[in-house]
Design an enzyme around this catalytic site. Structure first.
Site, PDB file in Angstrom:
ATOM      1  N   LYS A  11      43.658  14.380  60.507  1.00  0.00           N
ATOM      2  CA  LYS A  11      44.038  13.692  61.751  1.00  0.00           C
ATOM      3  C   LYS A  11      44.219  12.196  61.496  1.00  0.00           C
ATOM      4  CE  LYS A  11      40.031  11.325  62.871  1.00  0.00           C
ATOM      5  NZ  LYS A  11      39.891   9.913  62.684  1.00  0.00           N
ATOM      6  N   ASP A 142      33.518  15.207  65.360  1.00  0.00           N
ATOM      7  CA  ASP A 142      34.965  15.446  65.268  1.00  0.00           C
ATOM      8  C   ASP A 142      35.333  16.913  65.060  1.00  0.00           C
ATOM      9  OD1 ASP A 142      35.634  12.809  65.580  1.00  0.00           O
ATOM     10  OD2 ASP A 142      36.034  12.420  63.457  1.00  0.00           O
TER      11      ASP A 142
HETATM   12  P1  ATP Z   1      35.974  10.807  60.062  1.00  0.00           P
HETATM   13  O1  ATP Z   1      37.420  10.500  60.196  1.00  0.00           O
HETATM   14  O2  ATP Z   1      35.491  12.003  60.858  1.00  0.00           O
HETATM   15  O3  ATP Z   1      35.078   9.600  60.139  1.00  0.00           O
HETATM   16  P2  ATP Z   1      36.186  10.672  57.262  1.00  0.00           P
HETATM   17  O4  ATP Z   1      37.623  10.989  57.009  1.00  0.00           O
HETATM   18  O5  ATP Z   1      35.788   9.254  57.299  1.00  0.00           O
HETATM   19  O6  ATP Z   1      35.758  11.374  58.580  1.00  0.00           O
HETATM   20  P3  ATP Z   1      35.277  12.741  55.486  1.00  0.00           P
HETATM   21  O7  ATP Z   1      36.415  12.923  54.538  1.00  0.00           O
HETATM   22  O8  ATP Z   1      35.071  13.799  56.500  1.00  0.00           O
HETATM   23  O9  ATP Z   1      35.314  11.305  56.177  1.00  0.00           O
HETATM   24  O10 ATP Z   1      33.962  12.548  54.586  1.00  0.00           O
HETATM   25  C1  ATP Z   1      32.806  11.951  55.090  1.00  0.00           C
HETATM   26  C2  ATP Z   1      31.655  12.328  54.175  1.00  0.00           C
HETATM   27  O11 ATP Z   1      31.399  13.731  54.270  1.00  0.00           O
HETATM   28  C3  ATP Z   1      31.928  12.037  52.705  1.00  0.00           C
HETATM   29  O12 ATP Z   1      30.968  11.139  52.268  1.00  0.00           O
HETATM   30  C4  ATP Z   1      31.824  13.357  52.001  1.00  0.00           C
HETATM   31  O13 ATP Z   1      31.062  13.282  50.814  1.00  0.00           O
HETATM   32  C5  ATP Z   1      31.143  14.293  53.002  1.00  0.00           C
HETATM   33  N1  ATP Z   1      31.718  15.669  52.989  1.00  0.00           N
HETATM   34  C6  ATP Z   1      31.026  16.809  53.065  1.00  0.00           C
HETATM   35  N2  ATP Z   1      31.854  17.865  53.028  1.00  0.00           N
HETATM   36  C7  ATP Z   1      33.092  17.405  52.929  1.00  0.00           C
HETATM   37  C8  ATP Z   1      34.373  18.030  52.835  1.00  0.00           C
HETATM   38  N3  ATP Z   1      34.534  19.360  52.844  1.00  0.00           N
HETATM   39  N4  ATP Z   1      35.450  17.220  52.759  1.00  0.00           N
HETATM   40  C9  ATP Z   1      35.295  15.875  52.765  1.00  0.00           C
HETATM   41  N5  ATP Z   1      34.115  15.242  52.833  1.00  0.00           N
HETATM   42  C10 ATP Z   1      33.015  15.989  52.915  1.00  0.00           C
END
Ligand code: ATP
Length: 298
Positions: A11, A142
């Site tokens: 997203k 989310d």
């Molecule tokens: P948001 O936009 O909801 O804030 P984000 O894009 O910042 O999310 P994610 O990619 O969801 O962040 O990753 C956040 C944390 O979750 C990372 O530190 C990662 O190590 C952990 N994590 C656990 N499982 C997953 C996964 N399947 N994919 C990505 N990150 C993961």
């Protein structure tokens, strides 16, 4: 059927505002969430031995993501199997990761959403989309949105969702610089900031409903950029490059550091992609488009 594969779509935030801090310390947000076609692939397989295992294939070699109990895929599977009293089954999850990690694109949340929907279908558990969303919020704010997908208004702490009419399939260039941004740092500094400018989320909602790219582009905004950009000037550099290359709007998603640009023509986005890659500013670059995703197949 013993195996099922789902696309887990990322997203972007077409609009992101923070209205204040609640007594419990959580931030009250008002965001327009939008699914993009850039996706991970999540395959759930029923196996003989009980318990949950997984493997991860990273398409970007520089990223690190463990396939252990901290992975949101495993957490989602545990949560659903325990709620459904089906801890008797064994599940293996294979994840092909393309969405930038910890980058403001809800990559982990969307993988978790794919596991909720995939296991529900594979094991014929019979949860409705609404029931899955209620359970999923315990894994992350989310995740319910990722189950729903498409264009949505997100309020409260991100869990109050209102489905909006689908935004047009505009072309999007995504660039993630090779930096890590702490979400905690961004929110804490926003709380201390003076003279914060808030985006007009209501106006943006209307412009999107009208399918008006020019007006939408003028109204898109991310309040968190006022903290993240001064701290990480590479974000501003990427935005400027995208705008020079014809993006109608270029901005940061979530708390960063990923930047997206919206183009009216795909050819322009492809040209900008080449320039962005050559600039060396980004670690990951993708051309994709806005989509409504798959929704929860039942
Ligand atoms: P948001 O936009 O909801 O804030 P984000 O894009 O910042 O999310 P994610 O990619 O969801 O962040 O990753 C956040 C944390 O979750 C990372 O530190 C990662 O190590 C952990 N994590 C656990 N499982 C997953 C996964 N399947 N994919 C990505 N990150 C993961």
């Amino acid at each position: 059927m013993e195996q099922l594969t789902r696309n887990a779509y990322g997203k972007i935030n077409l609009g992101l505002d923070v209205l204040g801090v609640l007594p419990n310390g959580y931030h009250q947000v008002k965001m327009i969430m939008q699914t993009v076609d850039l996706h991970d692939e999540v395959t759930v397989t029923l196996v003989d031995a009980t318990g949950i295992t997984m493997d991860v294939t990273l398409e970007e070699s520089s990223a690190v993501l463990e396939a252990d109990e901290n992975n949101l895929c495993v957490k989602a599977a545990k949560c659903l199997l325990s709620d459904a009293n089906r801890t008797d089954v064994g599940v293996h999850i294979s994840l092909i990761k393309r969405i930038p990690i910890a980058a403001g694109m809800a990559g982990g949340s969307t993988d978790a959403a794919a596991v909720f929907c995939g296991l529900n279908e594979l094991l014929q558990l019979g949860y409705s989309q609404e029931e899955l969303m209620k359970l999923a919020v315990t894994i992350g704010a989310d995740v319910p949105y990722c189950i729903m997908g498409g264009t949505a208004l997100s309020e409260g702490i991100g869990e109050e969702l209102t489905k909006l009419s689908d935004a047009p399939a505009w072309t999007v260039l995504i660039g993630k610089p090779p930096i890590d941004v702490s979400t905690k740092y961004v929110y804490e500094h926003l709380d201390m900031a003076q003279n914060v400018i808030h985006p007009d989320i209501d106006g943006l909602q209307q412009a999107l409903a009208d399918g008006d790219l020019d007006r939408s582009a003028d109204l898109m905004g991310n309040v968190l950029a006022q903290v993240t950009e001064p701290a990480y000037p590479v974000i501003t550099e990427i935005k400027e490059l995208m705008k020079q290359e014809g993006a109608r709007v270029a901005m940061m998603t979530g708390s960063g550091p990923t930047v997206f640009g919206i183009f009216s023509k795909e050819a322009e986005a492809r040209q900008a992609e080449a320039v962005l890659r050559a600039s060396g500013l980004c670690q990951q670059v993708h051309v994709t488009r806005l989509t409504k995703g798959e929704g929860a197949r039942e």
